[in-house]
Design an enzyme around this catalytic site. Structure first.
Site, PDB file in Angstrom:
ATOM      1  N   LEU A 109       0.829  -1.200   0.000  1.00  0.00           N
ATOM      2  CA  LEU A 109       0.000   0.000   0.000  1.00  0.00           C
ATOM      3  C   LEU A 109       0.870   1.258   0.000  1.00  0.00           C
ATOM      4  CD1 LEU A 109      -2.563  -1.296   2.634  1.00  0.00           C
ATOM      5  CD2 LEU A 109      -2.823  -1.292   0.148  1.00  0.00           C
ATOM      6  N   PRO A 110       0.284   2.429  -0.314  1.00  0.00           N
ATOM      7  CA  PRO A 110       1.104   3.624  -0.518  1.00  0.00           C
ATOM      8  C   PRO A 110       1.776   4.195   0.722  1.00  0.00           C
ATOM      9  CG  PRO A 110      -1.007   3.822  -1.657  1.00  0.00           C
ATOM     10  CD  PRO A 110      -1.101   2.633  -0.770  1.00  0.00           C
TER      11      PRO A 110
ATOM     12  N   LYS B 158      14.694   0.167   5.437  1.00  0.00           N
ATOM     13  CA  LYS B 158      14.247   0.710   4.151  1.00  0.00           C
ATOM     14  C   LYS B 158      14.458   2.216   4.076  1.00  0.00           C
ATOM     15  CE  LYS B 158      12.350   1.074   0.112  1.00  0.00           C
ATOM     16  NZ  LYS B 158      10.973   0.707  -0.230  1.00  0.00           N
TER      17      LYS B 158
END
Length: 294
Positions: free
Chosen positions: A65-66, A171
């Site tokens: 998802l964004p 990340k």
């Protein structure tokens, strides 16, 4: 055969889901964009009517998802997926979100007996299509071993970064460095070109010298230097500048929480926000080259 619910079929999610279909998994897919669902159905997936319908009876749930608000919104609360997923169902949350959000969802999942990993990816759309992504995983190492066969279909490198939320920390650190390297590469190529050098020649010199980096190896930001790079097709495809800006913002949030000084990351965020103001948000993040155009 395991049934996998895959929710979020964007530029990354769709090819990841396609690789799971090719590997023989039974895939039930959902996205807010009907054409994205139709594309996976044509490859052998079954369409779900909603996210709740997708996870009903699934052995594994994968979400891509964004942003943090979308992940918290879909999983948490009385109407969230965690209230409907059966205990023991494996949840792989592959979005790039704030580490704090990942930990919040981890905790809610654990309270319901649902094993979960935060597992953001690196490698771009090319890696998603080729099945060569890098997964940066946070969570219980025993849960990772259970998930490894699924990850291995979609990626080549699978790293256990640490406990809950650690994948997200890895990340944002990686993408902060990537942005800084891309900006430095673009700035240096513009400097060389302005002083009479061929950008392709300069790129090769730097690639084989101490300035060598990933951008010069596989993702050159100067148009025409590297045939398959987004820069050579009008900065289309790849990883959107708007998403890089989001990730740099997450890195700054993490730095604020830990009290770290990140001057290069802060400058990178400012430059990418400027790119968005100039209307380049939907283009690949290597479009930062345009900031140095003469």
């Amino acid at each position: 055969m395991q049934t996998i619910a895959f929710i979020g079929l964007g530029h990354m999610g769709a090819p990841m889901a396609a690789n799971l279909i090719k590997a023989g998994y039974l895939l039930r897919v959902f996205d807010l964009v009907q054409s994205a669902i139709d594309g996976l159905v044509a490859q052998g997936a079954s369409a779900a009517r909603s996210a709740h319908d997708a996870v009903d009876g699934a052995d594994v749930v994968v979400t891509m998802l964004p942003a943090s608000q979308h992940v918290e919104g879909i999983y948490l609360g009385d109407e969230g997926l965690l209230a409907h997923i059966a205990p023991g169902t494996l949840v792989l949350e592959c979005s790039t979100i704030a580490p704090a959000s990942a930990r919040k969802v981890h905790q809610a999942a654990a309270e319901r007996g649902i094993p979960m990993l935060d597992a953001p990816v690196s490698g771009g759309t090319g890696g998603a299509i080729a099945g060569t992504l890098t997964f940066m995983v946070g969570g219980d190492p025993e849960v990772l071993e259970r998930a490894r066969p699924v990850f291995s279909v979609m990626g080549r490198n699978i790293f256990h970064a640490g406990r809950d939320g650690a994948g997200q920390v890895a990340k944002v650190c990686n993408n902060q460095l990537l942005a800084v390297l891309m900006i430095g590469t673009a700035e240096s190529l513009a400097l060389g070109a302005a002083n009479g050098l061929d950008p392709a020649v300069l790129s090769e010199i730097m690639r084989r010298s101490s300035g060598g980096n990933w951008a010069l190896e596989v993702y050159n930001p100067w148009p025409g230097v590297m045939e398959n790079a987004p820069a050579s097709r009008g900065y289309t495809g790849g990883f959107m500048a708007s998403l890089m800006t989001k990730d740099l913002g997450l890195a700054q949030e993490a730095a604020q929480v830990s009290g770290n000084s990140t001057p290069m990351g802060s400058l990178a965020l400012a430059l990418y926000r400027l790119l968005l103001k100039q209307g380049h948000g939907e283009q690949d993040f290597s479009v930062v080259q345009k900031l140095f155009d003469s």
